[in-house]
Design a protein around this motif. Structure first.
Motif, PDB file in Angstrom:
ATOM      1  N   CYS A 139      12.129  48.881  -9.765  1.00  0.00           N
ATOM      2  CA  CYS A 139      13.374  48.234  -9.339  1.00  0.00           C
ATOM      3  C   CYS A 139      14.379  49.258  -8.819  1.00  0.00           C
ATOM      4  N   ILE A 192      12.651  41.753  -8.313  1.00  0.00           N
ATOM      5  CA  ILE A 192      12.264  40.779  -9.346  1.00  0.00           C
ATOM      6  C   ILE A 192      10.756  40.531  -9.288  1.00  0.00           C
ATOM      7  N   ILE A 215      13.001  41.236 -14.999  1.00  0.00           N
ATOM      8  CA  ILE A 215      14.215  41.012 -14.219  1.00  0.00           C
ATOM      9  C   ILE A 215      14.305  39.546 -13.831  1.00  0.00           C
ATOM     10  N   SER A 216      15.486  38.966 -13.991  1.00  0.00           N
ATOM     11  CA  SER A 216      15.661  37.561 -13.626  1.00  0.00           C
ATOM     12  C   SER A 216      17.114  37.271 -13.300  1.00  0.00           C
TER      13      SER A 216
END
Length: 64
Positions: free
Chosen positions: A19, A52, A60-61
């Motif tokens: 990320c 995501i 991750i959300s």
């Protein structure tokens, strides 16, 4: 109108850094080597959906 907030589940995060590579303006690895969101507004400059979807542990959300 509520805005969705980007969150990283630190119990799921394995600190791989994907990320951070995809969205360095949004994510950073902390001293515990887990990712966290440093800038919610940074998604305007990168593709947070890609981050995501690229997370190998789905940590991750978006949260309402």
């Amino acid at each position: 109108m509520l805005m969705a907030t980007l969150v990283v589940d630190d119990e799921l995060c394995i600190g791989c850094g994907t990320c951070v590579e995809l969205c360095p303006n949004v994510f950073e690895l902390g001293s515990d080597e887990k990712a966290y969101v440093k800038n919610q507004e940074g998604c305007k400059e990168c593709n947070c959906e890609e981050a995501i979807n690229s997370c190998p542990v789905s940590a991750i959300s978006w949260q309402d």
